[in-house]
Every structure is written in C-alpha cells, then in structure tokens.
Design a protein around this motif. Structure first.
Motif, mmCIF file in Angstrom:
data_model
loop_
_atom_site.group_PDB
_atom_site.id
_atom_site.type_symbol
_atom_site.label_atom_id
_atom_site.label_comp_id
_atom_site.label_asym_id
_atom_site.label_seq_id
_atom_site.Cartn_x
_atom_site.Cartn_y
_atom_site.Cartn_z
ATOM 1 N N LEU A 152 -64.941 -21.022 15.163
ATOM 2 C CA LEU A 152 -65.691 -21.655 16.258
ATOM 3 C C LEU A 152 -65.415 -20.938 17.568
ATOM 4 O O LEU A 152 -66.323 -20.707 18.373
ATOM 5 C CB LEU A 152 -65.316 -23.134 16.374
ATOM 6 N N MET A 153 -64.148 -20.578 17.803
ATOM 7 C CA MET A 153 -63.809 -19.915 19.060
ATOM 8 C C MET A 153 -64.408 -18.515 19.125
ATOM 9 O O MET A 153 -64.844 -18.076 20.182
ATOM 10 C CB MET A 153 -62.293 -19.847 19.262
ATOM 11 N N LEU A 154 -64.407 -17.811 17.994
ATOM 12 C CA LEU A 154 -64.912 -16.441 18.003
ATOM 13 C C LEU A 154 -66.424 -16.375 17.769
ATOM 14 O O LEU A 154 -67.023 -15.311 17.845
ATOM 15 C CB LEU A 154 -64.204 -15.612 16.927
ATOM 16 N N GLU A 241 -53.953 -4.769 25.510
ATOM 17 C CA GLU A 241 -55.044 -4.977 26.453
ATOM 18 C C GLU A 241 -56.387 -5.048 25.703
ATOM 19 O O GLU A 241 -57.253 -5.853 26.034
ATOM 20 C CB GLU A 241 -55.050 -3.810 27.452
ATOM 21 N N THR A 242 -56.519 -4.204 24.685
ATOM 22 C CA THR A 242 -57.756 -4.206 23.885
ATOM 23 C C THR A 242 -57.962 -5.561 23.228
ATOM 24 O O THR A 242 -59.061 -6.120 23.246
ATOM 25 C CB THR A 242 -57.661 -3.137 22.767
ATOM 26 N N ALA A 243 -56.900 -6.091 22.631
ATOM 27 C CA ALA A 243 -57.021 -7.383 21.947
ATOM 28 C C ALA A 243 -57.376 -8.478 22.948
ATOM 29 O O ALA A 243 -58.301 -9.272 22.717
ATOM 30 C CB ALA A 243 -55.718 -7.728 21.229
ATOM 31 N N VAL A 244 -56.653 -8.509 24.055
ATOM 32 C CA VAL A 244 -56.900 -9.553 25.060
ATOM 33 C C VAL A 244 -58.346 -9.469 25.564
ATOM 34 O O VAL A 244 -59.051 -10.476 25.625
ATOM 35 C CB VAL A 244 -55.903 -9.440 26.237
ATOM 36 N N ASN A 245 -58.789 -8.254 25.877
ATOM 37 C CA ASN A 245 -60.149 -8.093 26.412
ATOM 38 C C ASN A 245 -61.209 -8.480 25.386
ATOM 39 O O ASN A 245 -62.120 -9.247 25.673
ATOM 40 C CB ASN A 245 -60.392 -6.645 26.841
ATOM 41 N N SER A 246 -61.076 -7.930 24.175
ATOM 42 C CA SER A 246 -62.172 -8.139 23.230
ATOM 43 C C SER A 246 -62.192 -9.577 22.715
ATOM 44 O O SER A 246 -63.265 -10.157 22.547
ATOM 45 C CB SER A 246 -62.117 -7.119 22.087
ATOM 46 N N LEU A 247 -61.032 -10.161 22.492
ATOM 47 C CA LEU A 247 -61.030 -11.548 22.003
ATOM 48 C C LEU A 247 -61.499 -12.511 23.097
ATOM 49 O O LEU A 247 -62.271 -13.431 22.828
ATOM 50 C CB LEU A 247 -59.646 -11.935 21.479
ATOM 51 N N SER A 248 -61.043 -12.293 24.327
ATOM 52 C CA SER A 248 -61.467 -13.175 25.429
ATOM 53 C C SER A 248 -62.985 -13.109 25.603
ATOM 54 O O SER A 248 -63.654 -14.125 25.789
ATOM 55 C CB SER A 248 -60.820 -12.767 26.752
ATOM 56 N N ARG A 249 -63.507 -11.888 25.542
ATOM 57 C CA ARG A 249 -64.948 -11.697 25.708
ATOM 58 C C ARG A 249 -65.714 -12.413 24.592
ATOM 59 O O ARG A 249 -66.733 -13.049 24.806
ATOM 60 C CB ARG A 249 -65.242 -10.189 25.690
ATOM 61 N N ARG A 250 -65.173 -12.285 23.398
ATOM 62 C CA ARG A 250 -65.832 -12.889 22.247
ATOM 63 C C ARG A 250 -65.884 -14.418 22.357
ATOM 64 O O ARG A 250 -66.888 -15.060 22.062
ATOM 65 C CB ARG A 250 -65.054 -12.490 20.986
ATOM 66 N N VAL A 251 -64.780 -14.975 22.788
ATOM 67 C CA VAL A 251 -64.730 -16.432 22.982
ATOM 68 C C VAL A 251 -65.791 -16.848 24.004
ATOM 69 O O VAL A 251 -66.526 -17.804 23.803
ATOM 70 C CB VAL A 251 -63.319 -16.867 23.452
ATOM 71 N N GLN A 252 -65.856 -16.064 25.072
ATOM 72 C CA GLN A 252 -66.765 -16.415 26.167
ATOM 73 C C GLN A 252 -68.239 -16.296 25.762
ATOM 74 O O GLN A 252 -69.019 -17.227 25.994
ATOM 75 C CB GLN A 252 -66.463 -15.495 27.345
ATOM 76 N N ILE A 253 -68.610 -15.170 25.140
ATOM 77 C CA ILE A 253 -70.048 -14.980 24.873
ATOM 78 C C ILE A 253 -70.561 -15.911 23.785
ATOM 79 O O ILE A 253 -71.755 -16.094 23.637
ATOM 80 C CB ILE A 253 -70.416 -13.509 24.523
ATOM 81 N N ASN A 254 -69.666 -16.500 23.031
ATOM 82 C CA ASN A 254 -70.122 -17.410 21.972
ATOM 83 C C ASN A 254 -70.065 -18.878 22.362
ATOM 84 O O ASN A 254 -70.261 -19.755 21.521
ATOM 85 C CB ASN A 254 -69.319 -17.175 20.695
ATOM 86 N N GLN A 255 -69.817 -19.140 23.636
ATOM 87 C CA GLN A 255 -69.758 -20.531 24.089
ATOM 88 C C GLN A 255 -71.064 -21.263 23.735
ATOM 89 O O GLN A 255 -71.048 -22.443 23.368
ATOM 90 C CB GLN A 255 -69.494 -20.587 25.600
ATOM 91 N N TYR A 256 -72.193 -20.561 23.791
ATOM 92 C CA TYR A 256 -73.485 -21.215 23.508
ATOM 93 C C TYR A 256 -73.523 -21.838 22.119
ATOM 94 O O TYR A 256 -74.171 -22.850 21.889
ATOM 95 C CB TYR A 256 -74.637 -20.219 23.686
ATOM 96 N N LYS A 257 -72.775 -21.238 21.181
ATOM 97 C CA LYS A 257 -72.804 -21.776 19.819
ATOM 98 C C LYS A 257 -72.047 -23.102 19.711
ATOM 99 O O LYS A 257 -72.195 -23.833 18.747
ATOM 100 C CB LYS A 257 -72.159 -20.782 18.840
ATOM 101 N N ARG A 258 -71.186 -23.329 20.677
ATOM 102 C CA ARG A 258 -70.367 -24.550 20.628
ATOM 103 C C ARG A 258 -70.980 -25.691 21.424
ATOM 104 O O ARG A 258 -70.381 -26.755 21.535
ATOM 105 C CB ARG A 258 -68.954 -24.233 21.160
ATOM 106 N N ARG A 259 -72.128 -25.457 22.021
ATOM 107 C CA ARG A 259 -72.743 -26.486 22.859
ATOM 108 C C ARG A 259 -74.126 -26.859 22.327
ATOM 109 O O ARG A 259 -74.796 -26.035 21.711
ATOM 110 C CB ARG A 259 -72.912 -25.967 24.305
#
Lengths: 283, 287
Positions: A152-154, A241-259
C-alpha cells in the motif's frame, strides 16, 4: 553499516485483534460470509487463515483465479492453503475474460514491452476483482482484501483491482510482519518460503522489481512512517541516499491509490471532505 | 469510600443512543444483582466514539428523556456514564454524568480534547473548563475522561480537593503491535498512567475502557482498578465485554497516606506562586 531490522510483530495480539476485527466488522454490517482471492502467495494465505478463524471455514469462499500464463505452482499452493484453512474453494480461470478484454486493444496481445505487460497485469487484476464482487453478490459474502502495508505504501498494486475490498485485515502489517504471523498461524511452509511475486510473467519477483529487499523496505517504511524519523535520521541509520530518495518518492507518488477519487468541491458539504461519517455509522 | 464498584466494559453501537440505552439497562441490572453501589460506563457510552459529523445530530441535552432515564436509575446505585452533550447555547461536549439518588450530581465535560493522530475531538467538541471533585454519598470522586488523565494536573487538582478515587472512563484505541512486548504500546502506556495516578495521588483509580471496533479501530478493553499504593487490584480481559467488580476499601487509602503523606506535603500555594510568575512572563512558557 548494518541496517535496523524490519518491524517486530506481536503475533498473539495480532491474531486475536485481526480475528475479532473480521468477525465484528463483517457481522455488524449484516454479513456472515466472506470471499477472497487466493493467489498462492503468502498474503492471501494469511488472510484465509484469519478469515477461517473469524467466521468458520464453511463461511469463507477462497477463489483461485489463474490466467493461462500463471505459474501452475501458484494454483497448487492456493489449493493447499484453502485446504489448510479448511474453507470453501473455487477455481475461476480468467483467461477468456482477460483475453477478450486484451483483444479490444489492437496489438496489445502480442506486445511484450514492460508497459504492455503492466497493462495486461492490471487487466487480470481487475478481472479478478469482477469475479470476487460477483461472488460477493451471489453468496452475500463480504470481499476481504489482501494488500499488505508495504504494498500500500509503495503503490505496488492495481487500483480497483487487487486493492479493491470491503475489509482488509492485513493493510497495517508490513511484509516482514506478514511472514512472522503466517508462520505463527501455520501457513504451509512452501508458501511462506516462496519468493513474493505478482506472477505477471515468468520468473518475476517483487524484490527484483522493487530493487530492494523487503527487509530493507520494511525497516525504512517503519522508521519513516511509524516512528517518524527525519530524512537525516534515516541516513544516519544507514539507509543510502538512493534508497531514501527512491522509496520516499514512491510513497509520495502513489498517495492517489490510497485515497478515494477526488471530488470537485462546490457545495457546503462534500463527500469525504466536510461530509464525514464513519463507515460503521449505526452498525 | 467503602463500596462495591462495577466497571462495565461494554461495546457501544456507534451513534445509536436508543440501542445503547437498552444496553445500559442490562448492564445496570447485572451490576445491581451483584450488589454494586457504583456503576461506571466508558467514555461516550451512550453514543460510541468516532461520531464525526454525527456528533451534532445525535448529541443530547442534559434534560433529554434518554439521559434522564439513566439518571433515574441512580435511585438504586450511583452511576457514571458518558454521552455527547449539547449545551443550551449549542456547543457540544464530550461529557460524563455522575448521577446519584435519581439526580445529576455533576456533569464533567472533557477538558483535554485530543486532536492528533486518529483523534479529531477538537473539531467536534468544545473543551470543558471545570475540574471539580464530586461529593458523593460514597466518597469524593475525581472524574477524568480519557485524555484528561494524560495531563497530571487534572488528577492533582482532584487530589487537592480531597478525592479518594479517580474515575477514568475511556475509549482508548489499540495501537502499537510492532514490538516484542506482550502488550500493545498504547495499553502499556495506560498501565503506567493509571498506576502513576494511583501512586502519586494515593487514590483508587477506576479505569473503565470500552471494547469493540469502529471503522477498523479496536478499543482494547483491559479495564482495571489500582489501589492507593499504585498496585493493580483488579483487571478485566482485553477485547471482550466484561463486568469487573471490585470492593473499594478506605482503610487502604488511609494506610497509603500514612506511609507517605503526599497530600500534606503537596504545597499548592508554592505551585500557585510559580504558575502565576510563569503566566505573567510571556517568554517563560514558550521556550
């Protein structure tokens, strides 16, 4: 640097809470039965165990919905987990309905590009949703979801496909917690040990596609979301840094799926914005 | 403070005061049969917790027949119950009634409204302004509703007013399963909190939590009684409805207060001096 471990899980408490959750939230809206899809993977194998404990196996229908290219082992394992949980079992081959849909888009059937594979995977997921919601109406059974918190988060799921359900008992458990709870509830070992896969094409595994191990993703999400570590603190814990950036971005851009869908506000009271009632209203 | 207390660890139906009233009657029957002198219900026991916009539709005035029907039952025992209250000037409060001898002895309006995480009480309710100890025929009781007890000031004010027991009706949601601890994180915190109130205020603490689910959120139950020494004296099960009975004993309060005279040494005047100084200095409270 060693990364922190993925989140622990109090399996006894999770079992009693989730069993009670399914029983109460199902019955108070007037249902006695449930229906869910069984993929042969660990998430749905766990939900079927919980559902059987909550409602009794005779009140749970597990549906395996293979497509013609699905790994045959998936169907075998789906059957095994239905047997283990002692629930009703039905196999619905979705090849005809999915192919009919794919055929409406010229060239898609033959196209083997990543984008085409994803489109076909989404069509299959939505065909399965149609089957489950039809069985729901046929049997007066509530659809149980099988999306875990990591997915769900990703955003690792199909909106209005496998993400569609009435009740989801495992949406607040990370994949590593799913594994712990599944072991505790005796989910067949072949399922627990199997590398997680969306089974959209042969040899596909979630971890390869995500580019990270579930342990790493779960530790990251747990610290970032549940424990509210800042970006700097996450880097100090050893996440790259790669993990933090890519995972954070992924969580953010998929917010629409959780709403739920966004509604243009015009009136004084708008659904879900300032017209706010619990789903359990009066039940 | 020698009385049999009954804590009704119930499962209210969201937004349905009629159904909940009927349930209250049944719990009262059971408690009275057991000989209870004091019957306690959880926070918002007549209405359920996550009311959201329903708050304004279902809230009741203190004179409403539903409220008064329960108050009338206090002819047989003292009763503490919770409801969404509408005031005459149309403010809404998360209130608890202490009823005795068929009359309302006190209405405590929740002072600290949680408005963070999954809570949105500040959106719907007005905050109460009174922390006044109830003078009941059974003894002196301090009422604190759920989040009220997360601020030690409320319990301390009751302690200074001579409370023998704190009554804590709550609707505490289960959170925190991601540990190897045997209890939920939220439950663990509550155990510390109730034990601390009992220990620091040398009072009986009667924590009545609800059970059941609302929109996937579980209320964990585990209602309990702590003695004035801070020890756990009685404990209900988690997750299931239960009537928890416990005999309160004033001799234990006396013994606790003889052992360490915290009430005598509280020095409220000193606190007043320092508070007054802090409140006059705009910088002192903002660093």
């Amino acid at each position: 640097m060693t990364l922190p471990p993925p989140p622990a899980c109090n399996v006894e408490l999770a079992t009693s809470a989730l069993t009670a959750f399914l029983r109460e939230e199902t019955r108070k809206v007037g249902f006695q039965k449930a229906v869910l899809g069984l993929s042969g993977g660990i998430d749905s194998a766990l939900v079927v165990e919980l559902a059987a404990r909550a409602l009794g196996g005779e009140n749970v229908l597990a549906v395996a919905m293979p497509y013609r290219t699905s790994n045959p082992i998936s169907l075998e394992l789906a059957q095994e987990s239905a047997q283990h949980a002692a629930v009703q079992f039905e196999v619905v081959d979705i090849s005809a309905m999915a192919d009919a849909h794919i055929a409406t888009s010229p060239g898609l059937a033959e196209d083997d590009s990543d984008a085409a594979r994803l489109r076909k995977g989404n069509i299959m997921a939505r065909c399965r949703m149609i089957v489950l919601y039809d069985r729901s109406a046929r049997d007066h059974a509530l659809v149980y979801g099988t999306s875990n918190k990591t997915e769900l988060m990703l955003g690792y799921g199909t909106i209005f496909g496998d993400m569609a359900s009435a009740l989801n008992p495992i949406g607040d458990l990370y994949k590593s917690q799913i594994v712990a709870l599944s072991k505790h509830l005796g989910v067949p070992k072949a399922i627990v040990d199997r590398p997680p896969s969306a089974d959209l094409w042969q040899g596909q595994t979630d971890e390869e596609e995500l580019g990270f191990s579930y342990d790493e993703v779960d530790a990251f999400l747990h610290h970032s979301i549940d424990r509210r570590y800042t970006r700097e603190e996450l880097l100090q814990l050893g996440f790259t840094e790669t993990a933090v950036n890519s995972l954070s971005r992924r969580v953010q851009i998929n917010q629409y799926k959780r709403r739920p869908p966004v509604i243009a506000k015009l009136a004084n009271r708008t659904v879900n914005l300032d017209y706010r009632y619990a789903r359990d209203w009066g039940s | 403070m020698d009385c049999l207390a009954a804590l009704c660890q119930m499962r209210p139906v969201l937004g349905d005061a009629d159904k909940n009233l009927a349930a209250h009657h049944q719990w009262l029957d059971r408690a009275l049969e057991a000989g209870a002198d004091l019957v306690i219900f959880p926070e918002l026991s007549l209405h359920g917790y996550f009311l959201r916009d329903l708050t304004q539709e279902v809230a009741l005035k203190i004179g409403d027949p539903i409220v008064q029907e329960l108050v009338a039952r206090s002819k047989d025992c003292s009763i503490v119950f919770g409801f969404a209250e509408e005031s005459d000037d149309h403010c809404f409060f998360n209130s608890v009634v202490f009823a005795e001898d068929g009359k309302v002895l006190q209405v405590h309006r929740k002072v600290h409204l949680p408005d963070y995480g999954i809570f949105e009480e500040g959106r719907y309710f007005a905050a109460g302004r009174e922390i006044e100890t109830v003078h009941s025929k059974l003894g002196k009781f301090g009422l604190l509703i759920c989040e009220d007890a997360w601020h030690l000031s409320g319990g301390w004010l009751h302690f200074l007013q001579g409370a023998d027991a704190m009554i804590l009706p709550s609707a505490s949601p289960a959170r925190g399963i991601d540990t190897d601890e045997p209890e939920l994180t939220s439950q663990n915190a509550w155990r510390t909190l109730t034990a601390a109130h009992a220990l620091f205020f040398q009072s009986w603490v009667l924590h009545c939590n609800r059970v059941g689910f609302e929109d996937g959120t579980m209320f964990w139950g585990g209602s309990c009684v702590h003695s004035p020494f801070g020890e756990m004296a009685a404990l209900a099960h988690e997750q299931d409805e239960e009537l928890l009975l416990f005999q309160l004993d004033s001799k234990r309060t006396r013994r606790a207060r003889l052992m360490s005279p915290l009430r005598r040494d509280a020095q409220p005047d000193l606190i007043r001096l320092h508070l007054a100084r802090l409140l006059q200095d705009p910088d002192a409270l903002n660093n």
